[in-house]
Scaffold this motif. Structure first.
Motif, PDB file in Angstrom:
ATOM      1  N   ARG A  67      43.908  38.894  -7.843  1.00  0.00           N
ATOM      2  CA  ARG A  67      42.853  38.935  -6.742  1.00  0.00           C
ATOM      3  C   ARG A  67      41.719  40.011  -7.210  1.00  0.00           C
ATOM      4  N   GLY A  68      42.053  41.085  -7.682  1.00  0.00           N
ATOM      5  CA  GLY A  68      41.100  42.152  -8.319  1.00  0.00           C
ATOM      6  C   GLY A  68      40.181  41.650  -9.310  1.00  0.00           C
ATOM      7  N   MET A  69      40.928  40.840 -10.046  1.00  0.00           N
ATOM      8  CA  MET A  69      40.422  40.371 -11.326  1.00  0.00           C
ATOM      9  C   MET A  69      39.390  39.181 -11.029  1.00  0.00           C
ATOM     10  N   ALA A  70      39.720  38.607 -10.079  1.00  0.00           N
ATOM     11  CA  ALA A  70      38.797  37.432  -9.321  1.00  0.00           C
ATOM     12  C   ALA A  70      37.580  38.047  -8.824  1.00  0.00           C
ATOM     13  N   GLN A  71      37.721  39.046  -8.050  1.00  0.00           N
ATOM     14  CA  GLN A  71      36.583  39.698  -7.435  1.00  0.00           C
ATOM     15  C   GLN A  71      35.826  40.509  -8.262  1.00  0.00           C
ATOM     16  N   ALA A  72      36.395  41.027  -9.464  1.00  0.00           N
ATOM     17  CA  ALA A  72      35.645  41.864 -10.522  1.00  0.00           C
ATOM     18  C   ALA A  72      34.738  40.922 -11.308  1.00  0.00           C
ATOM     19  N   ARG A  73      35.445  39.682 -11.546  1.00  0.00           N
ATOM     20  CA  ARG A  73      34.295  38.674 -12.103  1.00  0.00           C
ATOM     21  C   ARG A  73      33.309  38.100 -11.406  1.00  0.00           C
ATOM     22  N   ARG A  74      33.646  38.043 -10.064  1.00  0.00           N
ATOM     23  CA  ARG A  74      32.534  37.515  -9.322  1.00  0.00           C
ATOM     24  C   ARG A  74      31.323  38.545  -9.350  1.00  0.00           C
ATOM     25  N   ALA A  75      31.699  39.708  -9.033  1.00  0.00           N
ATOM     26  CA  ALA A  75      30.954  40.897  -9.005  1.00  0.00           C
ATOM     27  C   ALA A  75      30.050  41.059 -10.408  1.00  0.00           C
ATOM     28  N   TYR A  76      30.717  41.107 -11.449  1.00  0.00           N
ATOM     29  CA  TYR A  76      30.135  41.079 -12.703  1.00  0.00           C
ATOM     30  C   TYR A  76      29.159  39.761 -12.771  1.00  0.00           C
ATOM     31  N   ASP A  77      29.313  38.552 -12.297  1.00  0.00           N
ATOM     32  CA  ASP A  77      28.495  37.499 -12.548  1.00  0.00           C
ATOM     33  C   ASP A  77      27.238  37.770 -11.673  1.00  0.00           C
ATOM     34  N   ILE A  78      27.445  38.115 -10.420  1.00  0.00           N
ATOM     35  CA  ILE A  78      26.147  38.715  -9.692  1.00  0.00           C
ATOM     36  C   ILE A  78      25.434  39.636 -10.332  1.00  0.00           C
ATOM     37  N   MET A  79      25.977  40.843 -10.623  1.00  0.00           N
ATOM     38  CA  MET A  79      25.268  41.822 -11.413  1.00  0.00           C
ATOM     39  C   MET A  79      24.555  41.404 -12.515  1.00  0.00           C
ATOM     40  N   ARG A  88      23.358  38.332 -13.080  1.00  0.00           N
ATOM     41  CA  ARG A  88      21.967  37.625 -12.757  1.00  0.00           C
ATOM     42  C   ARG A  88      21.082  38.713 -11.972  1.00  0.00           C
ATOM     43  N   SER A  89      21.604  39.552 -11.479  1.00  0.00           N
ATOM     44  CA  SER A  89      20.412  40.604 -11.211  1.00  0.00           C
ATOM     45  C   SER A  89      19.802  41.364 -11.915  1.00  0.00           C
ATOM     46  N   PHE A  90      20.665  41.517 -12.944  1.00  0.00           N
ATOM     47  CA  PHE A  90      20.264  42.323 -14.190  1.00  0.00           C
ATOM     48  C   PHE A  90      19.068  41.504 -14.930  1.00  0.00           C
ATOM     49  N   GLU A  91      19.230  40.296 -15.251  1.00  0.00           N
ATOM     50  CA  GLU A  91      18.501  39.613 -15.771  1.00  0.00           C
ATOM     51  C   GLU A  91      17.153  39.307 -15.007  1.00  0.00           C
ATOM     52  N   LEU A  92      17.245  39.446 -13.670  1.00  0.00           N
ATOM     53  CA  LEU A  92      15.950  39.290 -12.837  1.00  0.00           C
ATOM     54  C   LEU A  92      15.466  40.498 -12.758  1.00  0.00           C
ATOM     55  N   GLY A  93      15.892  41.613 -13.186  1.00  0.00           N
ATOM     56  CA  GLY A  93      15.314  43.118 -12.894  1.00  0.00           C
ATOM     57  C   GLY A  93      15.817  43.583 -11.664  1.00  0.00           C
ATOM     58  N   ALA A  94      16.483  43.094 -11.198  1.00  0.00           N
ATOM     59  CA  ALA A  94      16.809  43.753  -9.785  1.00  0.00           C
ATOM     60  C   ALA A  94      17.803  44.577  -9.773  1.00  0.00           C
ATOM     61  N   ALA A  95      18.394  44.845 -10.928  1.00  0.00           N
ATOM     62  CA  ALA A  95      19.701  45.839 -11.049  1.00  0.00           C
ATOM     63  C   ALA A  95      19.491  46.615 -12.280  1.00  0.00           C
ATOM     64  N   SER A  96      19.853  47.871 -12.572  1.00  0.00           N
ATOM     65  CA  SER A  96      19.691  48.429 -13.639  1.00  0.00           C
ATOM     66  C   SER A  96      20.900  48.388 -14.686  1.00  0.00           C
ATOM     67  N   TRP A  97      20.826  48.685 -15.683  1.00  0.00           N
ATOM     68  CA  TRP A  97      21.616  48.679 -16.849  1.00  0.00           C
ATOM     69  C   TRP A  97      22.988  49.284 -16.393  1.00  0.00           C
ATOM     70  N   LEU A 123      25.066  47.088 -14.277  1.00  0.00           N
ATOM     71  CA  LEU A 123      25.828  46.347 -15.027  1.00  0.00           C
ATOM     72  C   LEU A 123      26.793  46.835 -15.812  1.00  0.00           C
ATOM     73  N   ARG A 124      26.673  48.011 -16.362  1.00  0.00           N
ATOM     74  CA  ARG A 124      27.759  48.625 -17.154  1.00  0.00           C
ATOM     75  C   ARG A 124      28.934  48.975 -16.297  1.00  0.00           C
ATOM     76  N   ASP A 125      28.648  49.358 -15.044  1.00  0.00           N
ATOM     77  CA  ASP A 125      29.791  49.603 -14.007  1.00  0.00           C
ATOM     78  C   ASP A 125      30.419  48.442 -13.843  1.00  0.00           C
ATOM     79  N   SER A 126      29.811  47.308 -13.574  1.00  0.00           N
ATOM     80  CA  SER A 126      30.416  46.161 -13.312  1.00  0.00           C
ATOM     81  C   SER A 126      31.248  45.450 -14.495  1.00  0.00           C
ATOM     82  N   GLU A 127      30.754  45.726 -15.781  1.00  0.00           N
ATOM     83  CA  GLU A 127      31.434  45.303 -16.874  1.00  0.00           C
ATOM     84  C   GLU A 127      32.706  46.068 -17.082  1.00  0.00           C
ATOM     85  N   LEU A 128      32.730  47.419 -16.919  1.00  0.00           N
ATOM     86  CA  LEU A 128      33.826  48.400 -16.999  1.00  0.00           C
ATOM     87  C   LEU A 128      34.966  47.796 -15.944  1.00  0.00           C
TER      88      LEU A 128
END
Length: 463
Positions: A400-412, A414-423, A426-431
């Motif tokens: 369950r945690g892996m699915a949630q982390a994957r979903r959070a990473y996808d959202i982050m 997209r936000s990073f690509e649009l400039g709505a999130a910082s690097w 994005l790095r925290d979601s990757e980790l």
């Protein structure tokens, strides 16, 4: 003036093209990234690749590992020992021959008519050869030794079975370790490729003047920090393959390639644990039961030392006696007899008595050891089942945690690509995504290893 206008138009076109490249880079999905990790990992040395399933690895190990071959030889040795004891019940036939040359004949003195007469007795040459046979008719201890030999064969067979079960457990653990190492390498490679992807974006942005030098350096440092983890995962794969190669007794150029993954094993690992746990097939318990039977028969063997024995013997020989030349005047005369020998033990200084007390004391010791072993094994089974249940819950939670982390990473992402999130976001979601995947695979590995060790404890088969 015209040159300045042309220069400005050319510069504007270059900037537009670079922005388009950045936008195209931002639209690339992480799953379709190039394999940047291939440039960091050492080159494969080649070799013969063997796609093997876990069951195939077990079959190869049980048929070619030297430890298993030695265990099977011990069974054969025990059978030979039984045949050696059995041979003592059969007639023992032998041929003997001797020649004796007298250096000085024996002088005999006799009183005859008040006078002492001396004369020599014997001949210069004495020849003798013939056949002899003996056979036990009543041998209580020998009969009991045959029963002990049968139990010794069972003990060696149980030791061979224990070696096979231990080999199955070792192959399982090595195979699961290889699957874990490959899964971990896949996760780390994906993380590394994403880090290189992000570093490329920031480098391009820095060239356009839309990113700071600090952010660019930070993404580059992230790439360098993942490279040691990438190399360590590759080393873990090589070590697991080497361990499997040793267990399977494969040639040096063989490379084991698993035909499944931890993700696939997760679907089929629960059915095997539904069997009711029973210690009836535990190798240690069965071995100590056989030892108790051997000691019980040994007590009977010591009791039979008080019983008489009866044996029969037969001899047929030829004798010749002559004087002078040893090869002249040879006249061989036959001689034969049949005899029965009865041996009744009366007193031996108490050796048989104390031997019997020693055997009885050994029986009490083995019974106490069995009770202690049984309680210890039962505690290990309860602990193993508790660990398996906890690890099963850990698999569900980590999934369950892996699915949630994957979903959070996808959202982050997209936000990073649009400039709505910082690097940094994005790095925290990757980790978090990488850690969740590694935790999931580690939980599956721990569960599979615990099940294999429980099978070894319960003496289950090779499945």
């Amino acid at each position: 003036m015209k040159r300045l206008i042309c220069f400005c138009i050319l510069l504007s076109g270059c900037i537009t093209a670079m922005k388009a490249d950045v936008q195209r880079s931002d639209s690339i999905r992480p799953d379709s990234l190039p394999d940047y990790a291939a440039t960091v990992l050492p080159l494969d040395n080649g070799g013969t690749r063997l796609p093997l399933s876990r069951t195939q690895c077990i079959d190869i190990a049980l048929s070619s590992n030297p430890t298993i071959k030695v265990a099977d030889m011990e069974i054969t040795r025990a059978d030979y020992s039984k045949r050696e004891v059995l041979a003592q019940l059969l007639p023992n036939v032998s041929f003997t021959g001797s020649y004796q040359r007298a250096v000085e004949l024996q002088t005999v003195s006799m009183n005859m008519g008040g006078e002492t007469q001396k004369f020599k007795m014997g001949t210069d040459n004495n020849w003798s050869f013939g056949f002899g046979a003996s056979m036990p008719l009543v041998a209580p201890q020998l009969w009991k030794s045959l029963q002990i030999s049968d139990l010794q064969i069972l003990a060696n067979a149980e030791q061979a079975r224990a070696s096979r079960l231990d080999m199955v457990n070792q192959v399982n653990c090595a195979y699961y370790a290889l699957l874990l190492a490959k899964a971990s390498l896949g996760v780390i490679k994906q993380n590394y490729n994403q880090a290189v992807f992000n570093a490329t974006i920031f480098r391009n942005r820095y060239l356009l003047g839309t990113a700071t030098e600090y952010d660019t350096l930070r993404t580059a440092v992230q790439v360098r920090n993942i490279e040691p983890e990438l190399l360590q995962a590759d080393i873990a794969i090589r070590q697991a393959r080497l361990q499997l190669k040793v267990l399977l007794n494969l040639p040096p150029d063989a490379v084991v390639e698993p035909t499944t993954t931890l993700e696939a094993l997760r679907e089929e690992m629960y059915a095997h644990t539904q069997l009711a746990p029973s210690l009836n097939d535990n190798t240690q318990l069965r071995t100590i039961n056989i030892q108790d039977s051997i000691i019980l028969h040994n007590i009977g063997l010591q009791k039979r030392a008080f019983l008489p024995t009866l044996s029969a013997s037969f001899s047929y020989s030829w004798n010749s006696m002559s004087n002078g030349n040893a090869l002249r005047n040879l006249q061989f005369n036959p001689y034969s007899y049949v005899a029965l020998q009865l041996n009744v033990p009366i007193f031996s200084g108490g050796s048989r008595y104390y031997g019997l007390k020693d055997a009885r004391l050994q029986r009490k010791e083995i019974q106490l050891q069995r009770e202690n072993l049984l309680s210890s094994l039962q505690m290990q089974v309860d602990l193993s089942l508790d660990n398996i249940n906890r690890e099963a819950n850990q698999i569900v939670a980590s999934q369950r945690g892996m699915a949630q982390a994957r979903r959070a990473y996808d959202i982050m992402q997209r936000s990073f690509e649009l400039g709505a999130a910082s690097w940094l976001d994005l790095r925290d979601s990757e980790l978090a995504n990488t850690t969740a995947q590694l935790n999931f695979y580690q939980a599956v590995y721990n569960y599979l290893v615990s099940v294999s060790q429980l099978d070894l404890l319960l003496g289950r088969g090779q499945n």
